[in-house]
Design a protein around this motif. Structure first.
Motif, PDB file in Angstrom:
ATOM      1  N   ARG A   1      15.993  46.499 -16.073  1.00 50.37           N
ATOM      2  CA  ARG A   1      16.969  45.465 -15.727  1.00 50.37           C
ATOM      3  C   ARG A   1      16.376  44.426 -14.767  1.00 50.37           C
ATOM      4  O   ARG A   1      16.990  43.427 -14.489  1.00 50.37           O
ATOM      5  CB  ARG A   1      18.190  46.114 -15.061  1.00 50.37           C
ATOM      6  N   GLU A   2      15.197  44.713 -14.254  1.00 49.51           N
ATOM      7  CA  GLU A   2      14.657  43.824 -13.232  1.00 49.51           C
ATOM      8  C   GLU A   2      13.900  42.658 -13.856  1.00 49.51           C
ATOM      9  O   GLU A   2      13.506  42.691 -14.997  1.00 49.51           O
ATOM     10  CB  GLU A   2      13.729  44.607 -12.294  1.00 49.51           C
ATOM     11  N   GLU A   3      13.712  41.623 -13.036  1.00 50.66           N
ATOM     12  CA  GLU A   3      12.987  40.444 -13.499  1.00 50.66           C
ATOM     13  C   GLU A   3      11.488  40.608 -13.240  1.00 50.66           C
ATOM     14  O   GLU A   3      11.066  41.474 -12.505  1.00 50.66           O
ATOM     15  CB  GLU A   3      13.475  39.209 -12.726  1.00 50.66           C
ATOM     16  N   GLY A   4      10.714  39.738 -13.850  1.00 45.00           N
ATOM     17  CA  GLY A   4       9.293  39.701 -13.533  1.00 45.00           C
ATOM     18  C   GLY A   4       8.452  40.436 -14.543  1.00 45.00           C
ATOM     19  O   GLY A   4       8.938  41.272 -15.293  1.00 45.00           O
ATOM     20  N   GLY A   5       7.165  40.098 -14.565  1.00 42.44           N
ATOM     21  CA  GLY A   5       6.278  40.687 -15.544  1.00 42.44           C
ATOM     22  C   GLY A   5       5.055  41.304 -14.910  1.00 42.44           C
ATOM     23  O   GLY A   5       4.922  41.359 -13.690  1.00 42.44           O
ATOM     24  N   ILE A   6       4.160  41.774 -15.763  1.00 44.02           N
ATOM     25  CA  ILE A   6       2.922  42.405 -15.327  1.00 44.02           C
ATOM     26  C   ILE A   6       1.837  41.331 -15.244  1.00 44.02           C
ATOM     27  O   ILE A   6       1.629  40.596 -16.209  1.00 44.02           O
ATOM     28  CB  ILE A   6       2.507  43.484 -16.340  1.00 44.02           C
ATOM     29  N   PRO A   7       1.145  41.235 -14.096  1.00 47.44           N
ATOM     30  CA  PRO A   7       0.097  40.213 -13.985  1.00 47.44           C
ATOM     31  C   PRO A   7      -1.066  40.498 -14.925  1.00 47.44           C
ATOM     32  O   PRO A   7      -1.528  41.641 -15.017  1.00 47.44           O
ATOM     33  CB  PRO A   7      -0.342  40.303 -12.521  1.00 47.44           C
ATOM     34  N   ILE A   8      -1.526  39.479 -15.628  1.00 46.09           N
ATOM     35  CA  ILE A   8      -2.597  39.609 -16.611  1.00 46.09           C
ATOM     36  C   ILE A   8      -3.842  38.890 -16.093  1.00 46.09           C
ATOM     37  O   ILE A   8      -3.737  37.759 -15.612  1.00 46.09           O
ATOM     38  CB  ILE A   8      -2.171  38.954 -17.951  1.00 46.09           C
ATOM     39  N   PRO A   9      -5.023  39.521 -16.157  1.00 45.92           N
ATOM     40  CA  PRO A   9      -6.239  38.855 -15.678  1.00 45.92           C
ATOM     41  C   PRO A   9      -6.467  37.524 -16.403  1.00 45.92           C
ATOM     42  O   PRO A   9      -6.211  37.412 -17.606  1.00 45.92           O
ATOM     43  CB  PRO A   9      -7.350  39.851 -16.039  1.00 45.92           C
ATOM     44  N   ASP A  10      -6.972  36.543 -15.650  1.00 41.17           N
ATOM     45  CA  ASP A  10      -7.186  35.208 -16.215  1.00 41.17           C
ATOM     46  C   ASP A  10      -8.084  35.237 -17.444  1.00 41.17           C
ATOM     47  O   ASP A  10      -7.829  34.552 -18.438  1.00 41.17           O
ATOM     48  CB  ASP A  10      -7.821  34.279 -15.159  1.00 41.17           C
ATOM     49  N   ASP A  11      -9.168  36.036 -17.371  1.00 40.33           N
ATOM     50  CA  ASP A  11     -10.091  36.026 -18.508  1.00 40.33           C
ATOM     51  C   ASP A  11      -9.500  36.725 -19.730  1.00 40.33           C
ATOM     52  O   ASP A  11      -9.870  36.419 -20.860  1.00 40.33           O
ATOM     53  CB  ASP A  11     -11.482  36.587 -18.154  1.00 40.33           C
ATOM     54  N   PHE A  12      -8.562  37.638 -19.508  1.00 41.49           N
ATOM     55  CA  PHE A  12      -7.907  38.218 -20.681  1.00 41.49           C
ATOM     56  C   PHE A  12      -6.917  37.237 -21.296  1.00 41.49           C
ATOM     57  O   PHE A  12      -6.742  37.203 -22.515  1.00 41.49           O
ATOM     58  CB  PHE A  12      -7.214  39.554 -20.357  1.00 41.49           C
ATOM     59  N   ILE A  13      -6.285  36.426 -20.467  1.00 40.89           N
ATOM     60  CA  ILE A  13      -5.392  35.380 -20.994  1.00 40.89           C
ATOM     61  C   ILE A  13      -6.186  34.462 -21.929  1.00 40.89           C
ATOM     62  O   ILE A  13      -5.711  34.096 -23.009  1.00 40.89           O
ATOM     63  CB  ILE A  13      -4.752  34.572 -19.835  1.00 40.89           C
ATOM     64  N   GLU A  14      -7.408  34.124 -21.543  1.00 39.68           N
ATOM     65  CA  GLU A  14      -8.241  33.279 -22.411  1.00 39.68           C
ATOM     66  C   GLU A  14      -8.518  33.971 -23.738  1.00 39.68           C
ATOM     67  O   GLU A  14      -8.458  33.358 -24.803  1.00 39.68           O
ATOM     68  CB  GLU A  14      -9.565  32.941 -21.715  1.00 39.68           C
ATOM     69  N   ARG A  15      -8.824  35.265 -23.664  1.00 39.95           N
ATOM     70  CA  ARG A  15      -9.098  36.035 -24.891  1.00 39.95           C
ATOM     71  C   ARG A  15      -7.880  36.058 -25.812  1.00 39.95           C
ATOM     72  O   ARG A  15      -7.994  35.854 -27.015  1.00 39.95           O
ATOM     73  CB  ARG A  15      -9.516  37.461 -24.521  1.00 39.95           C
ATOM     74  N   ILE A  16      -6.719  36.314 -25.230  1.00 44.29           N
ATOM     75  CA  ILE A  16      -5.525  36.480 -26.055  1.00 44.29           C
ATOM     76  C   ILE A  16      -5.047  35.122 -26.573  1.00 44.29           C
ATOM     77  O   ILE A  16      -4.444  35.029 -27.643  1.00 44.29           O
ATOM     78  CB  ILE A  16      -4.430  37.268 -25.281  1.00 44.29           C
ATOM     79  N   GLN A  17      -5.351  34.056 -25.826  1.00 46.95           N
ATOM     80  CA  GLN A  17      -5.044  32.714 -26.319  1.00 46.95           C
ATOM     81  C   GLN A  17      -5.883  32.386 -27.550  1.00 46.95           C
ATOM     82  O   GLN A  17      -5.391  31.791 -28.510  1.00 46.95           O
ATOM     83  CB  GLN A  17      -5.304  31.666 -25.221  1.00 46.95           C
TER      84      GLN A  17
END
Ligand SMILES: [Zn+2]
Length: 213
Positions: free
Chosen positions: A56-72
């Motif tokens: 029920r709570e807000e907010g997400g799990i922080p994702i490493p910057d370099d993994f964001i690039e990979r998943i993008q």
């Protein structure tokens, strides 16, 4: 481990590592669950995919910057799909454990000393119990715990906050930690390092982690 994985395996297993998800959570994860601006994996219900975060709570799990690039980059290769890891029919893929165990066997990463319930040895079969998906989850929890993230927050990130028995299992130490505020994370813990997570994956579990994680 990631030195020997192909692109698909790297995407999948690094995703499991940085989100701490169970197989069902990973297989039903959609592109809408990633906040590319905040670099977070959002904990939200996907009821039509038979997945409830029970959160029920807000907010997400922080994702490493370099993994964001990979998943993008993965998103650019798969612009039409709703799921991040669909099967060939566009439905949730459900064979991640088999993929991981095949990978471990292929690369000679099996311990060679365990036998499954069918009597098959990991010396010659893709059945090594050291290579379960729990390994990513455990590493995820250890990493964030070592970086000062409160146990309660990690439990929420593991999507077990409302599941029965969590509090029964936690014991006194964790009960005390549960009473701590969750809003005091420092910058380092909010921007996890992918390389640190990956190197932790191949090291023995930390003794400092509460059993509840
Ligand atoms: Zn084994």
């Amino acid at each position: 481990m990631f030195a020997v994985t192909n692109e698909e395996e790297t995407d999948l297993f690094q995703f499991s590592l940085v989100t701490g998800g169970r197989e069902q959570g990973v297989s039903t994860a959609t592109w809408a669950d990633i906040d590319f601006d905040l670099h977070e994996f959002l904990i939200q219900d996907r009821r039509d995919l038979d997945w409830s975060s029970k959160d029920r709570e807000e907010g997400g799990i922080p994702i490493p910057d370099d993994f964001i690039e990979r998943i993008q980059a993965r998103r650019l290769r798969n612009p039409e799909s709703r799921l991040i890891f669909p099967n060939t029919l566009g439905k949730p893929e459900g064979h991640f454990l088999r993929q991981l165990q095949n990978l471990a066997k292929r690369e000679g990463l099996n311990c060679g000393g365990c036998v499954n319930r069918k009597g098959e040895s990991c010396a010659g079969n893709a059945v090594c119990s050291n290579w379960g998906l729990h390994r990513f989850r455990k590493t995820f929890a250890t990493f964030h715990h070592d970086n000062g993230v409160p146990v309660r927050t990690i439990q929420r990130w593991l999507r077990r906050s409302s599941e029965g028995g969590t509090r029964r299992r936690t014991g006194k130490v964790v009960a005390a930690e549960l009473a701590q505020p969750t809003g005091d994370l420092d910058d380092q813990s909010l921007s996890p390092s992918l390389s640190a997570l990956c190197s932790l994956l191949s090291s023995p579990p930390s003794p400092s982690v509460p059993r509840s994680l």
